[in-house]
Design an enzyme around this catalytic site. Structure first.
Site, short mmCIF file in Angstrom:
data_model
loop_
_atom_site.label_atom_id
_atom_site.label_comp_id
_atom_site.label_asym_id
_atom_site.label_seq_id
_atom_site.Cartn_x
_atom_site.Cartn_y
_atom_site.Cartn_z
N CYS A 117 8.59 -0.90 -22.18
CA CYS A 117 7.52 -1.14 -23.15
C CYS A 117 7.79 -0.35 -24.45
O CYS A 117 8.68 -0.69 -25.20
CB CYS A 117 6.17 -0.83 -22.55
SG CYS A 117 4.80 -1.56 -23.48
N HIS B 214 5.79 -3.88 -17.74
CA HIS B 214 5.70 -2.65 -16.94
C HIS B 214 6.12 -2.94 -15.49
O HIS B 214 5.31 -3.35 -14.67
CB HIS B 214 4.28 -2.09 -16.98
CG HIS B 214 3.94 -1.43 -18.27
ND1 HIS B 214 4.19 -0.10 -18.52
CD2 HIS B 214 3.40 -1.93 -19.41
CE1 HIS B 214 3.81 0.20 -19.75
NE2 HIS B 214 3.33 -0.89 -20.32
N GLU C 2 6.72 -0.82 -13.25
CA GLU C 2 6.26 0.23 -12.34
C GLU C 2 4.88 -0.03 -11.77
O GLU C 2 4.44 0.68 -10.86
CB GLU C 2 6.26 1.59 -13.07
CG GLU C 2 5.13 1.81 -14.07
CD GLU C 2 5.37 1.21 -15.43
OE1 GLU C 2 4.62 1.54 -16.36
OE2 GLU C 2 6.31 0.38 -15.58
#
Length: 464
Positions: A33, A122, A124
């Site tokens: 990002c 993202h 994660e």
């Protein structure tokens, strides 16, 4: 090296910046990002505000075969959260994937000394469905890392570290009945036994029967915990307060007062135990770089400064799912480990507007019936967090031949792993119809039930 997201725009004057080329000369780099946008800008690309903010689900279209996206399916769901976009790639970079709105969802630098990858989503977070696979591809296949972390190793290492940190001193700790504080207390207790002194405060905005149930659970586990009934003090101080931050700070201040008073009865306290986990750190205070304070009620502040005690935080760098794995290894009862997260200020931030004992009782009963319904219908474990919110809205209803003018309750249920992102839980219509009738028919004072279908971001899980 993974360069993470940030609340900044890369075009702001005070935006955080590192020398990516110098790092990449030594190790592989993955920009996520903001990290991806910073890399693109440093290497000569163009980054600017998007025509629209991009939050929530998107779907990857793979352009070429590459190690980073190995075994990632076409149209894999990823999670976006940014307002800038890379409009033009730097020279020498190659597109790996796009989405319907993002032409450069994943890209890499050709011919880099060490691999240099970027993604504008993202990986994660839980709602990037194959995000773990992408991170594993980078860490294991590209960087050669090993996967050797286990809860058992964490417990052994942590207990040894606690013994070394604490020595022969005593630790005092505020307990809440939640997963984090319970697991942290169990680890500290395993290291020092009854030199850990736990205090559990009834602040008047706990869930129905929670005070008695939590104390009984702690007795079963064998923790040394004292319960303190301080409901009336909290109600008195909260009277007239409607601002969410004022309510949080009042509860925090009073809790510190009660905790300090109780702590004086224990001689020789030198350390303060806390169940801080990593999302608390990220959302509460800047530690490893700029971050925005989203909430002030996390347990990372307040007590240490006032009491001048050294902190003991065995879970500080774990996420909620990791804490539960550690708790299971410690043989903490499943019903406690699988309890949904509950905010520090309790029902005070689920009652929009002023807090009164009558409103608390109303919401406790509605929340009890909602959570019981989720458990009875085998839905509780499918949801990461659920709760009822009492709105400062009354509406007209009809019950029998009478018109009513009563409160509205909003039901909230989300799916997540770590709480950093969350999606609204798609509960069956039949269940929602059942629970609406259950609340309206049994909780006098509520005549309307609504269901919240907002994701995080852009909304938060709690309403205040």
């Amino acid at each position: 090296m993974i360069l993470s997201g940030s609340p900044f725009s890369v075009n702001e004057a005070n935006a955080p910046e590192v020398n990516v080329a110098a790092i990449n000369d030594k190790v592989p780099v993955l920009g996520v990002c903001y990290g991806a946008q910073m890399i693109a800008k440093q290497y000569g690309g163009e980054v600017a505000k998007s025509n629209k903010r991009e939050y929530g689900r998107a779907y990857l279209h793979k352009k070429i075969s590459d190690e980073l996206l190995m075994d990632v399916t076409e149209q894999s769901q990823v999670w976006m959260s940014h307002s800038d976009s890379v409009l033009q790639l730097p020279q020498g970079f190659e597109i790996l994937a796009t989405t319907d709105d993002i032409p450069y969802a994943a890209f890499k630098k050709d011919g880099a000394t060490k691999p240099l990858y970027c993604v504008q989503f993202h990986p994660e977070v839980y709602h990037s469905v194959e995000g773990k696979k992408i991170l594993k591809n980078f860490l294991v296949n590209i960087c050669g890392c090993k996967q050797d972390w286990t809860p058992a190793h964490f417990i052994t290492d942590t207990v040894n570290a606690l013994k070394k940190q604490i020595g022969d001193r005593k630790v005092i700790m505020a307990l809440s009945g939640g997963v984090d504080s319970t697991v942290a207390a169990t680890l500290i207790h395993r290291a020092i036994g009854d030199r850990l002194f736990g205090i559990f405060v009834d602040n008047g905005v706990l869930r129905k029967d929670e005070f008695e149930q939590v104390l009984e659970t702690y007795r079963t586990i064998g923790l040394n915990v004292r319960g303190v009934d301080a409901k009336e003090m909290f109600y008195r101080e909260l009277a007239g307060k409607t601002d969410p931050e004022a309510k949080r700070k009042t509860i925090g201040r009073l809790f510190i007062d009660v905790f300090q008073h109780e702590a004086k009865s224990v001689d020789g306290i030198g350390l303060l135990g806390q169940g801080t986990i990593y999302p608390d750190v990220i959302e509460s205070v800047s530690v490893h770089g700029p971050s925005v304070t989203i909430k002030s009620h996390h347990n990372v502040g307040g007590l240490p400064d006032i009491m001048h005690l050294e902190l003991v935080e065995p879970l500080r760098y774990l996420f909620k799912d990791e804490v539960r794995r550690v708790g299971a290894e410690l043989n903490i009862p499943t019903e406690l480990l699988q309890r949904h997260p509950f905010p520090g200020p309790g029902l005070a931030i689920r009652i929009l507007g002023e807090i009164t004992p009558e409103k608390v009782a109303l919401l406790q009963e509605a929340d009890y019936r909602y959570v019981k319904g989720l458990k009875d219908h085998k839905l509780y474990d499918q949801v990461w967090q659920a709760g009822a919110i009492l709105l400062p809205v009354k509406s007209v209803g009809v019950m029998g031949d009478e018109r009513t003018y009563e409160f509205t309750v909003a039901l909230r249920a989300v799916t997540s792993v770590d709480g950093m992102t969350a999606d609204w839980a798609h509960l069956p219509y039949e269940f929602l119809a059942y629970i609406s009738n259950e609340i309206i028919n049994n909780v006098r004072g509520i005549n309307r039930v609504v269901y919240d279908i907002s994701s995080k971001p852009p909304a938060t899980i709690e309403w205040e």
